[in-house]
Design an enzyme around this catalytic site. Sequence first.
Site, PDB file in Angstrom:
ATOM      1  N   ASN A 101     -37.189  46.159  30.913  1.00 37.55           N
ATOM      2  CA  ASN A 101     -38.015  45.160  31.588  1.00 37.55           C
ATOM      3  C   ASN A 101     -37.966  43.822  30.864  1.00 37.55           C
ATOM      4  O   ASN A 101     -37.842  43.768  29.645  1.00 37.55           O
ATOM      5  CB  ASN A 101     -39.464  45.642  31.688  1.00 37.55           C
ATOM      6  CG  ASN A 101     -39.574  46.917  32.506  1.00 37.55           C
ATOM      7  OD1 ASN A 101     -38.643  47.269  33.231  1.00 37.55           O
ATOM      8  ND2 ASN A 101     -40.681  47.620  32.384  1.00 37.55           N
ATOM      9  N   HIS A 118     -32.578  43.887  28.494  1.00 38.50           N
ATOM     10  CA  HIS A 118     -32.120  42.971  29.546  1.00 38.50           C
ATOM     11  C   HIS A 118     -32.721  41.571  29.391  1.00 38.50           C
ATOM     12  O   HIS A 118     -32.804  40.827  30.370  1.00 38.50           O
ATOM     13  CB  HIS A 118     -32.423  43.570  30.929  1.00 38.50           C
ATOM     14  CG  HIS A 118     -31.585  44.784  31.226  1.00 38.50           C
ATOM     15  ND1 HIS A 118     -31.885  45.693  32.220  1.00 38.50           N
ATOM     16  CD2 HIS A 118     -30.428  45.218  30.674  1.00 38.50           C
ATOM     17  CE1 HIS A 118     -30.954  46.644  32.238  1.00 38.50           C
ATOM     18  NE2 HIS A 118     -30.070  46.378  31.312  1.00 38.50           N
ATOM     19  N   CYS A 129     -24.056  25.331  25.976  1.00 37.42           N
ATOM     20  CA  CYS A 129     -24.062  25.341  24.498  1.00 37.42           C
ATOM     21  C   CYS A 129     -24.898  26.492  23.944  1.00 37.42           C
ATOM     22  O   CYS A 129     -24.992  26.646  22.731  1.00 37.42           O
ATOM     23  CB  CYS A 129     -24.578  24.013  23.951  1.00 37.42           C
ATOM     24  SG  CYS A 129     -26.348  23.778  24.186  1.00 37.42           S
ATOM     25  N   ALA A 222     -47.069  56.151  35.716  1.00 40.32           N
ATOM     26  CA  ALA A 222     -47.349  55.734  34.340  1.00 40.32           C
ATOM     27  C   ALA A 222     -48.853  55.572  34.092  1.00 40.32           C
ATOM     28  O   ALA A 222     -49.367  56.000  33.058  1.00 40.32           O
ATOM     29  CB  ALA A 222     -46.627  54.416  34.053  1.00 40.32           C
TER      30      ALA A 222
HETATM   31  C1  BJW Z   1     -42.513  54.684  38.682  1.00 39.63           C
HETATM   32  C2  BJW Z   1     -43.660  54.162  39.236  1.00 39.63           C
HETATM   33  C3  BJW Z   1     -44.835  54.340  38.520  1.00 39.63           C
HETATM   34  C4  BJW Z   1     -42.063  53.687  40.561  1.00 39.63           C
HETATM   35  N1  BJW Z   1     -44.825  54.987  37.367  1.00 39.63           N
HETATM   36  N2  BJW Z   1     -42.512  55.328  37.534  1.00 39.63           N
HETATM   37  C5  BJW Z   1     -20.142  51.916  37.385  1.00 39.63           C
HETATM   38  C6  BJW Z   1     -20.482  52.780  36.355  1.00 39.63           C
HETATM   39  C7  BJW Z   1     -21.114  52.306  35.233  1.00 39.63           C
HETATM   40  C8  BJW Z   1     -21.428  50.961  35.112  1.00 39.63           C
HETATM   41  C9  BJW Z   1     -21.076  50.124  36.139  1.00 39.63           C
HETATM   42  C10 BJW Z   1     -20.440  50.582  37.245  1.00 39.63           C
HETATM   43  N3  BJW Z   1     -20.232  49.522  38.063  1.00 39.63           N
HETATM   44  C11 BJW Z   1     -20.731  48.416  37.497  1.00 39.63           C
HETATM   45  C12 BJW Z   1     -21.250  48.756  36.312  1.00 39.63           C
HETATM   46  C13 BJW Z   1     -21.912  47.872  35.366  1.00 39.63           C
HETATM   47  C14 BJW Z   1     -23.323  47.486  35.791  1.00 39.63           C
HETATM   48  C15 BJW Z   1     -24.067  48.677  36.410  1.00 39.63           C
HETATM   49  O1  BJW Z   1     -24.627  49.508  35.718  1.00 39.63           O
HETATM   50  N4  BJW Z   1     -24.131  48.739  37.732  1.00 39.63           N
HETATM   51  C16 BJW Z   1     -24.784  49.868  38.400  1.00 39.63           C
HETATM   52  C17 BJW Z   1     -25.676  49.338  39.515  1.00 39.63           C
HETATM   53  C18 BJW Z   1     -23.726  50.818  38.868  1.00 39.63           C
HETATM   54  N5  BJW Z   1     -23.970  47.069  34.583  1.00 39.63           N
HETATM   55  C19 BJW Z   1     -23.835  45.843  34.104  1.00 39.63           C
HETATM   56  O2  BJW Z   1     -23.208  44.977  34.675  1.00 39.63           O
HETATM   57  C20 BJW Z   1     -24.481  45.578  32.759  1.00 39.63           C
HETATM   58  N6  BJW Z   1     -23.570  44.964  31.874  1.00 39.63           N
HETATM   59  C21 BJW Z   1     -22.450  45.558  31.503  1.00 39.63           C
HETATM   60  O3  BJW Z   1     -22.116  46.662  31.892  1.00 39.63           O
HETATM   61  O4  BJW Z   1     -21.707  44.796  30.621  1.00 39.63           O
HETATM   62  C22 BJW Z   1     -20.388  45.259  30.336  1.00 39.63           C
HETATM   63  C23 BJW Z   1     -19.492  44.579  31.307  1.00 39.63           C
HETATM   64  C24 BJW Z   1     -19.109  43.306  31.016  1.00 39.63           C
HETATM   65  C25 BJW Z   1     -18.245  42.669  31.892  1.00 39.63           C
HETATM   66  C26 BJW Z   1     -17.844  43.299  33.055  1.00 39.63           C
HETATM   67  C27 BJW Z   1     -18.301  44.576  33.362  1.00 39.63           C
HETATM   68  C28 BJW Z   1     -19.129  45.223  32.469  1.00 39.63           C
HETATM   69  C29 BJW Z   1     -25.647  44.616  32.888  1.00 39.63           C
HETATM   70  C30 BJW Z   1     -26.762  45.173  33.700  1.00 39.63           C
HETATM   71  C31 BJW Z   1     -27.862  44.129  33.867  1.00 39.63           C
HETATM   72  C32 BJW Z   1     -28.985  44.626  34.759  1.00 39.63           C
HETATM   73  N7  BJW Z   1     -29.861  43.529  35.042  1.00 39.63           N
HETATM   74  C33 BJW Z   1     -31.061  43.766  35.835  1.00 39.63           C
HETATM   75  C34 BJW Z   1     -31.728  42.392  36.091  1.00 39.63           C
HETATM   76  C35 BJW Z   1     -32.379  41.876  34.811  1.00 39.63           C
HETATM   77  C36 BJW Z   1     -32.941  40.523  34.991  1.00 39.63           C
HETATM   78  C37 BJW Z   1     -34.128  40.495  35.920  1.00 39.63           C
HETATM   79  O5  BJW Z   1     -35.116  41.238  35.732  1.00 39.63           O
HETATM   80  O6  BJW Z   1     -34.077  39.684  36.822  1.00 39.63           O
HETATM   81  O7  BJW Z   1     -31.954  44.634  35.131  1.00 39.63           O
HETATM   82  S1  BJW Z   1     -30.761  44.631  37.355  1.00 39.63           S
HETATM   83  C38 BJW Z   1     -32.244  45.576  37.326  1.00 39.63           C
HETATM   84  O8  BJW Z   1     -31.951  46.993  37.194  1.00 39.63           O
HETATM   85  C39 BJW Z   1     -32.959  45.176  36.024  1.00 39.63           C
HETATM   86  C40 BJW Z   1     -33.484  46.484  35.544  1.00 39.63           C
HETATM   87  O9  BJW Z   1     -33.753  46.422  34.148  1.00 39.63           O
HETATM   88  C41 BJW Z   1     -32.381  47.449  35.893  1.00 39.63           C
HETATM   89  C42 BJW Z   1     -32.812  48.892  35.965  1.00 39.63           C
HETATM   90  O10 BJW Z   1     -33.750  49.118  36.950  1.00 39.63           O
HETATM   91  P1  BJW Z   1     -34.992  50.095  36.679  1.00 39.63           P
HETATM   92  O11 BJW Z   1     -35.841  49.508  35.633  1.00 39.63           O
HETATM   93  O12 BJW Z   1     -34.510  51.468  36.473  1.00 39.63           O
HETATM   94  O13 BJW Z   1     -35.802  49.938  38.058  1.00 39.63           O
HETATM   95  P2  BJW Z   1     -35.581  50.676  39.471  1.00 39.63           P
HETATM   96  O14 BJW Z   1     -36.254  49.853  40.488  1.00 39.63           O
HETATM   97  O15 BJW Z   1     -34.158  51.014  39.694  1.00 39.63           O
HETATM   98  O16 BJW Z   1     -36.344  52.083  39.286  1.00 39.63           O
HETATM   99  C43 BJW Z   1     -37.753  52.163  39.174  1.00 39.63           C
HETATM  100  C44 BJW Z   1     -38.132  53.596  38.864  1.00 39.63           C
HETATM  101  O17 BJW Z   1     -39.532  53.651  38.637  1.00 39.63           O
HETATM  102  C45 BJW Z   1     -37.845  54.586  40.018  1.00 39.63           C
HETATM  103  O18 BJW Z   1     -37.243  55.773  39.483  1.00 39.63           O
HETATM  104  C46 BJW Z   1     -39.233  54.933  40.553  1.00 39.63           C
HETATM  105  O19 BJW Z   1     -39.361  56.283  41.046  1.00 39.63           O
HETATM  106  C47 BJW Z   1     -40.085  54.754  39.318  1.00 39.63           C
HETATM  107  N8  BJW Z   1     -41.479  54.395  39.580  1.00 39.63           N
HETATM  108  N9  BJW Z   1     -43.333  53.577  40.478  1.00 39.63           N
HETATM  109  C48 BJW Z   1     -43.632  55.467  36.920  1.00 39.63           C
HETATM  110  N10 BJW Z   1     -46.000  53.865  39.040  1.00 39.63           N
END
Ligand code: BJW
Length: 235
Positions: A101, A118, A129, A222
């Site tokens: 987060n 992140h 820069c 949570a």
């Molecule tokens: C509850 C609840 C309650 C609800 N109590 N629980 C294929 C395989 C592997 C990797 C890749 C691939 N294809 C592409 C990639 C790479 C890519 C990736 O992983 N993509 C996938 C989508 C497949 N990753 C990247 O690009 C990363 N960098 C990287 O790999 O660098 C190397 C590289 C360099 C050059 C080229 C290629 C690779 C970077 C990832 C950056 C992610 N950024 C974000 C935005 C951040 C900024 C912002 O906030 O604006 O990060 S995206 C977004 O998703 C954010 C989050 O941190 C992240 C994860 O989401 P999260 O937190 O899990 O949320 P949700 O909504 O998905 O889930 C919520 C959960 O809560 C659910 O399970 C609910 O059930 C639960 N819930 N209410 C408890 N009350």
Amino acid sequence: MNLIREQQLILQSEKVVVFTGAGMSAESGVPTFRGKDGLWRGRRAEEIATPEFFASSPEEVLEFYRWRRELLKHVELHPGHVALGEWTKKRGSAVSVVTQNVDGLHQKSGCPEVIELHGSIWSEHCQRCQETVEETDAGLCSCGGRFRPSVVWFGESLPEKGWSRATDLMSNADLILVIGTSAVVYPAAGLVSLALKNGAHVLEVNPEPVLEDSAQTICGTAATVLPELLRSPQA
Ligand code: BJW
């Protein structure tokens, strides 16, 4: 909710990592990325949180972050944040929080060590820069480059220091509490497998658990589970 066995497991663990995602903040009114309110003007995170989208539509991206900051300024910590903040303070260096987060709510609840994989929505850096400013909506840098939120977009690398600390913690922990993440975004999601490979016990808190094969799951939110889970077990 009877969580005595889980409470005992927590009490017996010497090194605990709390790994959180957007679901951790959901009950404070912060939308998750992949939940029903996860779209912003019909756009998914995979579209808007990219350097390519910022290059083509900077104003739209900046407005997205402006909107989220404004929302975050008015949210309150929920009982799960409060319980986690108090518990981490009590356990000191035995517990670290590794979060995906960017909202700063763990820090607000008093958690002593928070690793932001992140980035943070509360600072910006110049695209050209790299100068970082603890300021939002900073506009243009003196070098002429554009400031952007210091968050990690798709295709970008995670902060080196934070990533190195997170892999170290995950490799050496005996318990990982995974709270509110869909565990689909890499490399962050791979930290859970790393911990499992190194023999950690994984306990997941999620109303829709995603780690069912490898982890012990508590199906709940949570705010409802954490205050009970982090209480000492009654004799
Ligand atoms: C509850 C609840 C309650 C609800 N109590 N629980 C294929 C395989 C592997 C990797 C890749 C691939 N294809 C592409 C990639 C790479 C890519 C990736 O992983 N993509 C996938 C989508 C497949 N990753 C990247 O690009 C990363 N960098 C990287 O790999 O660098 C190397 C590289 C360099 C050059 C080229 C290629 C690779 C970077 C990832 C950056 C992610 N950024 C974000 C935005 C951040 C900024 C912002 O906030 O604006 O990060 S995206 C977004 O998703 C954010 C989050 O941190 C992240 C994860 O989401 P999260 O937190 O899990 O949320 P949700 O909504 O998905 O889930 C919520 C959960 O809560 C659910 O399970 C609910 O059930 C639960 N819930 N209410 C408890 N009350």
